[in-house]
Scaffold this active site. Structure first.
Site, short mmCIF file in Angstrom:
data_model
loop_
_atom_site.label_atom_id
_atom_site.label_comp_id
_atom_site.label_asym_id
_atom_site.label_seq_id
_atom_site.Cartn_x
_atom_site.Cartn_y
_atom_site.Cartn_z
N LYS A 120 0.84 -1.21 0.00
CA LYS A 120 0.00 0.00 0.00
C LYS A 120 0.87 1.26 0.00
CE LYS A 120 -2.75 1.04 3.57
NZ LYS A 120 -2.72 2.40 4.09
N ASP A 138 -6.81 1.35 0.64
CA ASP A 138 -6.92 1.47 2.10
C ASP A 138 -8.35 1.12 2.51
OD1 ASP A 138 -8.47 3.59 1.34
OD2 ASP A 138 -7.49 5.05 2.63
#
Ligand code: SF4
Length: 212
Positions: A120, A138
């Protein structure tokens, strides 16, 4: 979500916010990497509060190393999980100095090899700093993608892969920000604000939340 609704979905988000930006404050790629690394399970507001004090004092890998672990902890202790984040950031700074001449590398492999930097974080840096069409999924993007039917998936990686396939190229670079902001301010976890949502007509979620 019907495939033909995807383009107008993003067109509506773009019309409402033509140049979306990350809410993390940074002025260099290293500051961005640091802020993203600190932001796991923390709010951007909380991270900005800490980095506003940290960056004027130390905003290069060597300067962070010079602070020492305890010195660094002193600046970030208001952020959740600060001890492990401080440790990872110190290790990352050491690798940046020793292996990358103090610069943040530009490839996913090199980024993900840095301590505390997962897929991420690498996606955010590649997207925000280097303008690549990566998709950092997210909690907000995961929820919005599933709720709207834009890119359903059981895991963040599955959603990421769907988004990479389904987001039209013209919206690819900015789509990450539009979806985060939609999830953070409108399509909120407990009570989505469907009555003021600019993409309501394209969204699969039912029943839509009525205006209070
Ligand atoms: S219409 Fe409601 S559920 Fe759909 S994206 Fe907007 S806020 Fe979320």
């Amino acid at each position: 979500m019907n495939k033909r609704d995807i383009e107008p979905f993003f067109a509506a988000l773009k019309a409402a916010n033509p140049s979306p930006q990350t809410e993390l404050e940074y002025t260099t790629v290293f500051e961005l990497l640091t802020a993203v690394l600190l932001s796991a399970q923390a709010t951007d507001v909380g991270v900005n509060k800490a980095t506003r004090k940290l960056f004027p004092v130390a905003n290069t890998p060597q300067a962070i190393l010079d602070l020492g672990l305890e010195g660094l902890e002193g600046y970030i202790k208001t952020i959740g999980l600060y001890r492990s984040k401080a440790k990872h950031l110190m290790q990352t700074c050491r690798m940046l100095v020793e292996l990358h001449g103090g610069q943040v590398p530009r490839t996913r492999e090199e980024l993900e090899a840095l301590p505390g930097v997962g897929r991420k974080t690498a996606n955010v840096v590649l997207n925000v700093a280097f303008g690549e069409s990566t998709m950092a999924v997210d909690t907000h993007i995961f929820r919005v993608s599933n709720r709207t039917g834009l890119a359903p998936g059981k895991t963040p990686l599955a959603v990421e892969m769907q988004l990479l396939q389904r987001v039209p190229p013209a919206y690819a670079v900015d789509s990450h920000h539009w979806l985060i902001l939609l999830g953070r301010y409108v399509c909120q976890a407990r009570k989505p604000r469907c009555w003021e949502c600019v993409v309501a007509r394209y969204c699969d979620f039912t029943p839509k939340t009525p205006a209070p």
